[in-house]
Design an enzyme around this catalytic site. Structure first.
Site, PDB file in Angstrom:
ATOM      1  N   GLU A  58      -6.921   4.226  -0.265  1.00  0.00           N
ATOM      2  CA  GLU A  58      -6.377   4.843   0.936  1.00  0.00           C
ATOM      3  C   GLU A  58      -5.757   6.178   0.545  1.00  0.00           C
ATOM      4  O   GLU A  58      -5.150   6.297  -0.514  1.00  0.00           O
ATOM      5  CB  GLU A  58      -5.288   3.963   1.555  1.00  0.00           C
ATOM      6  CG  GLU A  58      -5.800   2.752   2.275  1.00  0.00           C
ATOM      7  CD  GLU A  58      -4.681   1.978   2.944  1.00  0.00           C
ATOM      8  OE1 GLU A  58      -3.529   2.451   2.911  1.00  0.00           O
ATOM      9  OE2 GLU A  58      -4.950   0.902   3.471  1.00  0.00           O
ATOM     10  N   ASP A  99       0.821  -1.219   0.000  1.00  0.00           N
ATOM     11  CA  ASP A  99       0.000   0.000   0.000  1.00  0.00           C
ATOM     12  C   ASP A  99       0.849   1.259   0.000  1.00  0.00           C
ATOM     13  O   ASP A  99       0.455   2.286  -0.550  1.00  0.00           O
ATOM     14  CB  ASP A  99      -0.939  -0.010   1.206  1.00  0.00           C
ATOM     15  CG  ASP A  99      -2.176  -0.866   0.962  1.00  0.00           C
ATOM     16  OD1 ASP A  99      -2.140  -1.686   0.029  1.00  0.00           O
ATOM     17  OD2 ASP A  99      -3.159  -0.715   1.705  1.00  0.00           O
ATOM     18  N   SER A 137      -5.130   5.438   5.383  1.00  0.00           N
ATOM     19  CA  SER A 137      -4.130   4.460   5.767  1.00  0.00           C
ATOM     20  C   SER A 137      -4.130   4.260   7.272  1.00  0.00           C
ATOM     21  O   SER A 137      -4.494   5.146   8.044  1.00  0.00           O
ATOM     22  CB  SER A 137      -2.749   4.946   5.315  1.00  0.00           C
ATOM     23  OG  SER A 137      -1.719   4.209   5.931  1.00  0.00           O
ATOM     24  N   CYS A 192       1.315  -8.283   4.605  1.00  0.00           N
ATOM     25  CA  CYS A 192       0.879  -6.882   4.496  1.00  0.00           C
ATOM     26  C   CYS A 192      -0.631  -6.728   4.332  1.00  0.00           C
ATOM     27  O   CYS A 192      -1.389  -7.688   4.363  1.00  0.00           O
ATOM     28  CB  CYS A 192       1.656  -6.189   3.391  1.00  0.00           C
ATOM     29  SG  CYS A 192       3.380  -5.928   3.872  1.00  0.00           S
ATOM     30  N   ASP A 193      -1.033  -5.485   4.088  1.00  0.00           N
ATOM     31  CA  ASP A 193      -2.362  -4.963   4.374  1.00  0.00           C
ATOM     32  C   ASP A 193      -3.528  -5.821   3.915  1.00  0.00           C
ATOM     33  O   ASP A 193      -4.390  -6.191   4.711  1.00  0.00           O
ATOM     34  CB  ASP A 193      -2.505  -3.572   3.757  1.00  0.00           C
ATOM     35  CG  ASP A 193      -1.604  -2.558   4.414  1.00  0.00           C
ATOM     36  OD1 ASP A 193      -0.587  -2.973   4.987  1.00  0.00           O
ATOM     37  OD2 ASP A 193      -1.898  -1.360   4.353  1.00  0.00           O
ATOM     38  N   LYS A 194      -3.639  -6.121   2.634  1.00  0.00           N
ATOM     39  CA  LYS A 194      -4.817  -6.818   2.128  1.00  0.00           C
ATOM     40  C   LYS A 194      -4.620  -8.320   2.065  1.00  0.00           C
ATOM     41  O   LYS A 194      -5.579  -9.066   1.855  1.00  0.00           O
ATOM     42  CB  LYS A 194      -5.197  -6.273   0.735  1.00  0.00           C
ATOM     43  CG  LYS A 194      -5.376  -4.765   0.686  1.00  0.00           C
ATOM     44  CD  LYS A 194      -6.312  -4.248   1.755  1.00  0.00           C
ATOM     45  CE  LYS A 194      -6.376  -2.736   1.808  1.00  0.00           C
ATOM     46  NZ  LYS A 194      -5.139  -2.074   2.246  1.00  0.00           N
ATOM     47  N   CYS A 207       5.405  -2.532   7.903  1.00  0.00           N
ATOM     48  CA  CYS A 207       5.844  -1.238   8.445  1.00  0.00           C
ATOM     49  C   CYS A 207       5.605  -1.151   9.948  1.00  0.00           C
ATOM     50  O   CYS A 207       4.584  -1.600  10.470  1.00  0.00           O
ATOM     51  CB  CYS A 207       5.157  -0.107   7.703  1.00  0.00           C
ATOM     52  SG  CYS A 207       5.634  -0.005   5.971  1.00  0.00           S
TER      53      CYS A 207
END
Length: 565
Positions: free
Chosen positions: A456, A93, A482, A134-136, A206
Site C-alpha cells: 500500500e 498497515d 490504502s 484490522c486490514d488483512k 482507524c
C-alpha cells in the site's frame, strides 16, 4: 434465592467433529491431554469451540481484544459449549506504511488463513468464533472460514472514535495528508504535532472508511456477523454485548448445522459488493473479495464487479471521501440501513441466510436512508458505485480506483508519465517538489510479485493531497493504495510490470489518459513504438524467507493475489 441463568440444551444426538479427539476407548490418550488443561468429564461431552483472538500490543485495533474475547468465551459457556482460545497475527498497515514492512502486510492475510486452517483441523473443533479487527486479518479469517466450512461467526474489534483538530473531526488519513502540507510549508511543525497527538484517540480500527472498517462492514453484509458488528465503536458497551451474543449464537448455529459456506454464497458476496459500492469503500476490498470468493469456489471477476458498480448508487461519503465517520454511519442505522435502502431499488438478494435469520428479517424494521449520512437510492451521491474497475492498454486485466473519492476535475485526466521503479523514489520526488500539476505518477514493480507483497502506498497519495495537488496529479501503480487514500489514485494495474506487463514499457513523459467514467486507463503510445521497446527488467530484490516463497507462489492481482499451489 439465587436463580441460575438458563443454559441452552445441547442435543445429545449432535455429531461433533471434536469426537475425533475425545470419544471412545482409542482416544484415552487424547483425553488425558485434554484433562491436563483442567477440563471436567462433563465438559468433554460438550462441543469444542475455537476462539481465534488476534490480540497484540502493537496494533491499536487489537489492543482491546482480550476484553471481547473474554465476553465471547462467556457467551459460549453460557450456551453450553467449551471455548478454546488461540492467537492470530495482525499487522498494522499504518505502522507498516512507507517502509519495507509493508511488503509483509498482504502476505499476512494468507498466513492467517493458513494458520487458522492448521489449528482448526489439528484440534478437530466443532465451530469457530473469529475475532479480527484490522486490514488483512479480516479477509484472512474470512478465507479460513470459507476453506474450513465450519459453523462460524465473526465479531471484530470495532472502529476507533474520530479525533479532533480544532472543531473538526479527523482520522489517520488527515495526519498523512498533513505531512504533505507540512512539507509544503502550509502547516507548522507544532500544528502537525498537535494533530498527530489527537487523530487516534481510542483503541479500534482507524475511524474512516478505510480497509479495516470496510471489510468489517462487508463481513456483516455477507451475513457472518450480527447486526451492528461492522459499525458499533470499539469503546462502546454494545461491542462487548455483541461479543457475548456472538459466543451464544455460535452454539445455536452449530446445532442448526449452518456452516460458513452456506452463508458465503455467491448471492451474499454480491450483496456485500453492492454495499461496498454504496459505501465507497477501500479499493483493497476488491482484492480481498476476489480471494475470498475463490475460497468458496466462486470465480468472481473484475468484469463482474464492474457491472455491479455500474448499477449500484453511491449512498455514503465517509472519511476520506467526505466529512462523516463510521460513528456517524452507526448512528444512522449502520449496515442494516444501507442494505435496507439498496433493497428498495431491488439491488439486494433478501432471501440469503445470515448467522441470524435472513437478510429480509434483518432489514424488516430499518428505515433505510436518513438523507444525511446515508442518501436515498434515488438521490445518491452518484448513480454508480464508489469503486470502479478500469481497463485499457495500460491495465488489460484491470485496475481499481476509489471513484467516490476523486475530485470532479480529475475524473478525466491526461498528462505526462513520471516513472518510478519503487515507492521510495516517488515519495522523494514528491517531497522535493519535482511533481508538477498535470503529471501522472507511475509507480511500478510494486505488484504481488514485483514488490513483492503489493505494498500500500498512502504516503505518496496523501502527500500530494496535503500539498494541494490532488486536483491536478494522478497516480497509477501495480501495487496498492490504502483505504485512507483519496484522489485519482489507480492501483492493482494488471498484469504487473515484474511479469512484463504494460507498465514495464512506460517511459518518462509518455502520455497517459485516465477516463474514469469510461472505465479506461491508456498509454497513448502507438503500437509500433511499443513493439520497438524492450520491457524494463524487474529489479533483483535478493529475496529470502517468506518474501521469496510468496513471490514464487502468488497469483495475479485480478484473481485476488492469493498464494496458489
Amino acid at each position: 434465592m439465587l436463580v441460575k441463568a438458563p443454559v441452552l440444551c445441547i442435543s445429545t444426538n449432535l455429531i461433533m467433529k471434536s469426537d475425533a479427539i475425545k470419544k471412545g476407548p482409542t482416544r484415552a490418550a487424547h483425553r488425558s491431554l485434554l484433562y491436563a488443561l483442567g477440563l471436567t468429564e462433563s465438559e468433554m461431552k460438550r462441543p469444542f469451540i475455537a476462539v481465534v483472538n488476534s490480540f497484540n500490543e502493537i496494533v491499536p485495533g487489537h489492543i482491546h481484544l482480550r476484553t471481547l474475547t473474554d465476553a465471547v468465551k462467556a457467551g459460549i459457556r453460557q450456551a453450553g459449549g467449551v471455548p478454546f482460545e488461540f492467537p492470530a497475527i495482525a499487522v498494522c498497515d499504518g505502522l507498516a506504511m512507507n517502509h519495507a514492512g509493508m511488503k509483509y502486510s498482504l502476505i499476512s492475510r494468507d498466513t492467517i488463513a493458513d494458520s487458522c486452517e492448521i489449528m482448526l483441523t489439528a484440534h478437530a473443533f466443532d465451530a469457530v468464533v473469529f475475532i479480527p479487527s484490522c486490514d488483512k486479518v479480516v479477509p484472512g479469517m474470512l478465507m479460513a472460514a470459507a476453506r474450513m466450512n465450519l459453523p462460524s461467526i465473526f465479531i471484530s474489534g470495532g472502529p476507533m472514535l474520530p479525533g479532533k483538530f480544532g472543531k473538526e473531526n479527523i482520522g489517520l488519513s488527515n495526519v498523512f495528508e498533513a505531512v504533505g502540507a507540512n512539507a509544503a510549508g502550509e502547516m507548522s511543525d507544532e500544528e502537525l504535532r498537535l494533530m498527530e497527538m489527537s487523530a487516534c484517540p481510542t483503541c479500534g480500527s482507524c475511524s474512516g472508511m478505510y480497509t479495516a472498517n470496510t471489510m468489517n462492514c462487508l463481513t456483516e453484509a455477507i451475513g457472518l456477523s450480527l447486526p451492528g458488528a461492522g459499525t458499533v465503536p470499539a469503546v462502546y458497551a454494545d461491542r462487548v454485548r455483541l461479543a457475548r451474543m456472538s459466543g451464544e449464537r455460535i452454539i445455536e448455529i452449530m446445532e442448526q448445522g449452518i456452516t460458513a459456506r452456506q452463508i458465503m454464497s455467491p448471492e451474499s458476496i454480491k450483496n456485500a459488493l453492492r454495499v461496498d459500492m454504496a459505501l465507497g469503500g477501500s479499493t483493497n476490498t476488491i482484492l480481498h473479495l476476489l480471494a475470498i470468493a475463490r475460497e468458496t469456489g466462486y470465480e468472481l471477476t473484475l468484469a463482474e464487479i464492474n457491472k455491479i458498480s455500474e448499477s449500484t448508487p453511491q449512498l455514503c461519503k465517509l472519511n476520506p471521501a467526505g466529512p462523516a465517520f463510521i460513528t456517524d454511519l452507526n448512528e444512522s442505522g449502520g449496515i442494516t440501513a444501507v442494505i435496507a435502502e439498496l433493497s428498495k431499488a431491488n439491488l439486494i438478494d433478501k432471501e440469503v441466510m445470515t448467522v441470524q435469520g435472513t437478510v429480509a428479517e434483518r432489514i424488516a424494521r430499518s428505515r433505510g436512508a436518513d438523507d444525511i449520512v446515508i442518501k436515498p437510492y434515488d438521490k445518491p451521491y452518484a448513480v454508480d458505485g464508489g469503486l470502479a474497475v478500469l481497463f485499457g492498454n495500460l491495465a488489460p486485466n484491470g485496475s481499481v480506483v476509489k471513484k467516490g473519492a476523486v475530485l470532479p476535475e480529475m475524473m478525466i485526466h491526461e498528462g505526462p508519465a513520471r516513472v518510478f521503479d519503487c515507492e521510495e523514489d516517488a515519495s522523494e520526488a514528491i517531497f522535493a517538489g519535482s511533481i508538477k500539476p498535470g503529471d501522472v505518477v507511475v509507480i511500478r514493480f510494486e505488484g504481488p510479485q514485483g514488490g513483492p507483497g503489493m505494498r500500500e502506498m498512502l504516503s505518496p497519495t496523501a502527500s500530494l493531497a496535503g500539498m494541494g495537488l490532488d486536483n491536478a496529479v494522478a497516480l497509477i501503480t501495480d501495487g496498492r493504495f490504502s483505504g485512507a487514500t483519496r484522489g485519482a489514485s489507480i492501483g492493482h494495474a494488471c498484469p504487473e510490470a515484474a511479469v512484463g506487463g504494460p507498465m514495464a514499457y512506460v517511459r518518462e513523459n509518455d502520455r497517459i489518459r485516465i477516463d474514469i467514467p469510461a472505465r479506461r486507463v491508456d498509454l497513448l503510445v502507438s503500437e509500433e513504438e511499443l513493439a520497438s521497446r524492450e520491457p524494463v527488467p524487474a529489479p533483483d530484490r535478493n529475496l529470502k524467507g517468506v518474501l521469496k516463497r510468496y513471490q514464487k507462489n502468488v497469483d495475479i492481482s485480478s484473481c485476488g493475489a492469493r498464494i496458489i499451489d
